[in-house]
Motif scaffolding. Sequence first.
Motif, PDB file in Angstrom:
ATOM      1  N   LYS A 120       0.817  -1.220   0.000  1.00 21.82           N
ATOM      2  CA  LYS A 120       0.000   0.000   0.000  1.00 21.82           C
ATOM      3  C   LYS A 120       0.848   1.266   0.000  1.00 21.82           C
ATOM      4  CE  LYS A 120      -4.080  -1.317   2.770  1.00 21.82           C
ATOM      5  NZ  LYS A 120      -4.608  -1.233   4.145  1.00 21.82           N
ATOM      6  N   CYS A 121       0.388   2.258  -0.740  1.00 22.62           N
ATOM      7  CA  CYS A 121       0.857   3.640  -0.575  1.00 22.62           C
ATOM      8  C   CYS A 121      -0.137   4.452   0.236  1.00 22.62           C
ATOM      9  CB  CYS A 121       1.033   4.317  -1.930  1.00 22.62           C
ATOM     10  SG  CYS A 121       2.643   4.049  -2.676  1.00 22.62           S
ATOM     11  N   ARG A 122      -1.357   3.914   0.402  1.00 25.77           N
ATOM     12  CA  ARG A 122      -2.407   4.666   1.100  1.00 25.77           C
ATOM     13  C   ARG A 122      -3.421   3.662   1.656  1.00 25.77           C
ATOM     14  NH1 ARG A 122      -2.173   5.107  -3.948  1.00 25.77           N
ATOM     15  NH2 ARG A 122      -1.054   7.085  -3.845  1.00 25.77           N
ATOM     16  N   GLU A 123      -4.200   4.125   2.615  1.00 32.29           N
ATOM     17  CA  GLU A 123      -5.142   3.233   3.289  1.00 32.29           C
ATOM     18  C   GLU A 123      -6.423   3.014   2.498  1.00 32.29           C
ATOM     19  OE1 GLU A 123      -4.297   1.496   5.904  1.00 32.29           O
ATOM     20  OE2 GLU A 123      -2.390   2.504   5.557  1.00 32.29           O
ATOM     21  N   ALA A 124      -6.784   3.989   1.680  1.00 33.52           N
ATOM     22  CA  ALA A 124      -8.060   3.923   0.959  1.00 33.52           C
ATOM     23  C   ALA A 124      -7.953   4.811  -0.274  1.00 33.52           C
ATOM     24  CB  ALA A 124      -9.195   4.397   1.872  1.00 33.52           C
ATOM     25  N   ALA A 125      -8.896   4.639  -1.186  1.00 33.53           N
ATOM     26  CA  ALA A 125      -8.881   5.412  -2.428  1.00 33.53           C
ATOM     27  C   ALA A 125      -9.959   6.483  -2.381  1.00 33.53           C
ATOM     28  CB  ALA A 125      -9.123   4.482  -3.618  1.00 33.53           C
ATOM     29  N   ALA A 126      -9.580   7.737  -2.617  1.00 32.95           N
ATOM     30  CA  ALA A 126     -10.584   8.797  -2.762  1.00 32.95           C
ATOM     31  C   ALA A 126     -11.398   8.509  -4.021  1.00 32.95           C
ATOM     32  CB  ALA A 126      -9.901  10.157  -2.868  1.00 32.95           C
ATOM     33  N   ASN A 325      -9.730  -2.694  -9.326  1.00 34.58           N
ATOM     34  CA  ASN A 325      -9.375  -1.271  -9.382  1.00 34.58           C
ATOM     35  C   ASN A 325      -8.798  -0.808  -8.042  1.00 34.58           C
ATOM     36  OD1 ASN A 325     -10.372  -0.969 -11.989  1.00 34.58           O
ATOM     37  ND2 ASN A 325     -12.263   0.056 -11.369  1.00 34.58           N
ATOM     38  N   LEU A 326      -9.478  -1.215  -6.965  1.00 37.23           N
ATOM     39  CA  LEU A 326      -9.079  -0.724  -5.647  1.00 37.23           C
ATOM     40  C   LEU A 326      -7.701  -1.240  -5.233  1.00 37.23           C
ATOM     41  CD1 LEU A 326      -9.743   0.913  -3.134  1.00 37.23           C
ATOM     42  CD2 LEU A 326     -11.066  -1.034  -2.282  1.00 37.23           C
ATOM     43  N   ASP A 327      -7.393  -2.491  -5.606  1.00 35.78           N
ATOM     44  CA  ASP A 327      -6.039  -2.993  -5.318  1.00 35.78           C
ATOM     45  C   ASP A 327      -4.987  -2.149  -6.043  1.00 35.78           C
ATOM     46  OD1 ASP A 327      -5.965  -5.385  -3.542  1.00 35.78           O
ATOM     47  OD2 ASP A 327      -7.447  -6.129  -4.967  1.00 35.78           O
ATOM     48  N   LEU A 328      -5.271  -1.799  -7.294  1.00 33.29           N
ATOM     49  CA  LEU A 328      -4.344  -0.932  -8.038  1.00 33.29           C
ATOM     50  C   LEU A 328      -4.278   0.455  -7.387  1.00 33.29           C
ATOM     51  CD1 LEU A 328      -5.552  -2.054 -11.552  1.00 33.29           C
ATOM     52  CD2 LEU A 328      -3.187  -2.298 -10.769  1.00 33.29           C
ATOM     53  N   ASP A 329      -5.428   0.954  -6.929  1.00 33.14           N
ATOM     54  CA  ASP A 329      -5.506   2.309  -6.362  1.00 33.14           C
ATOM     55  C   ASP A 329      -4.662   2.454  -5.088  1.00 33.14           C
ATOM     56  OD1 ASP A 329      -7.413   2.956  -8.303  1.00 33.14           O
ATOM     57  OD2 ASP A 329      -9.117   2.613  -6.966  1.00 33.14           O
ATOM     58  N   PHE A 335      -1.526   7.110  -7.946  1.00 40.60           N
ATOM     59  CA  PHE A 335      -2.991   7.096  -7.938  1.00 40.60           C
ATOM     60  C   PHE A 335      -3.527   8.529  -7.893  1.00 40.60           C
ATOM     61  CE2 PHE A 335      -6.706   7.508  -5.093  1.00 40.60           C
ATOM     62  CZ  PHE A 335      -7.658   6.907  -5.904  1.00 40.60           C
ATOM     63  N   GLY A 336      -4.602   8.769  -8.664  1.00 37.70           N
ATOM     64  CA  GLY A 336      -5.213  10.099  -8.656  1.00 37.70           C
ATOM     65  C   GLY A 336      -6.578  10.101  -8.007  1.00 37.70           C
TER      66      GLY A 336
END
Length: 404
Positions: A120-126, A325-329, A335-336
Amino acid sequence: MPNPVTIRDVKTFLIQTAGPGTRFIIVKVDTSEPGLYGLGCATFTQRFRAVHTAIEQHLKPFVIGKDVSRIEELWQMAMVQGYWRNGPVLNNAISGIDQALWDIKGKMANMPVYDLLGGKCREAAAVYTHADGCDPQEVLDNVRKFQEQGYRYIRVQMGGYGGQAAQMHRPEGCPESGSYFDPRAYTRNMLKMIEYVRSNVGDEMELLHDVHERLSPIDTVKFAKDVERFNLFFLEDSLAPEDIEWFRMIRQQCATPIAMGELFNNPHEWRLLIEERLVDFIRMHVSQMGGITPARNAAIHAQIYGIRTAWHGPGDTSPVGHAANLDLDVWAPNFGIQEWCRFDPLVYEMFPGLPEVRGGYLYPNDKPGLGIDFNEKLAAKYACVDEVDVWTQTRLPDGSPARP
Ligand code: MG
């Protein structure tokens, strides 16, 4: 070396939970290991039977007995084994297998797919969601509704793609059927709507807009300039894939952030845009490009050029596709934003583990693989229906066919 786990069977499920825009294609890959299976998205809503045949008649005989661990080799060979390649039907079929193999590998490793990608780079995707309305006030009311639910990025449309012109000057004898729109009225009306919403919600709310390739190239150049002052998060699909060289002209004339790519099939279609830095967000439909394997490569390619991801995620991406998608995000350093379609409770019941949005963020459930399962018994009650789509029969005011 122990015997490899191999592909024992491939099953394809055609599911429709509501209207024709909700037709999903789910692929289940069973393995030689009892109880070990993977799920993949192969969703091409408008041509689902063609994908079904491609999987069942062409890919399945090719992959049966193959080692599940060799995702890369299998993807590369599946892409060239039919000689002709990079079309939407076969790419989606390959994606169904590819995503299922990533799911299986994650289950075998006891890791979510984002960990297989590098972590992970982040906990969740905006995420952003869609607000529409018949006039600027109704669009604003819907924006406020989503704002109250915690969304901070909202795509604003009015009257659907292409808008609804007040008048439609049609010649005598033009077809009654289809979805008419007036590109010139569209640009005027959208500018008024975006101005109205922006002036009411203030500067902090992020607004997006999707042209859905409805304009002529030069009208799009002008629209991108005119809309610049409203500070969009991005302007989506302002040009058709056939017209991508025109992005150079938009770039020379304004700083409206540009997102592009949900119709792309072939790496040639995004390479130019990335390498000339003509767009700010790549937003391919992950199953349409062939699955997680090529999406990972495109994300890394874009990252080198300072371009972010915004994978396509409307209602015609299946729940399994959204999980991919979310795994990639959560992995991609570049990620944007993630498009999100707010599935109804039936879909959550059918796909246990489908990620949830809280406060404008989509959270992975951190289970191994894609972290999503599938209730086959429930899905069996919702088979795809053969019907001809009307909204994709789009016409200009004189009745001539246009891109939907
Ligand atoms: Mg779009």
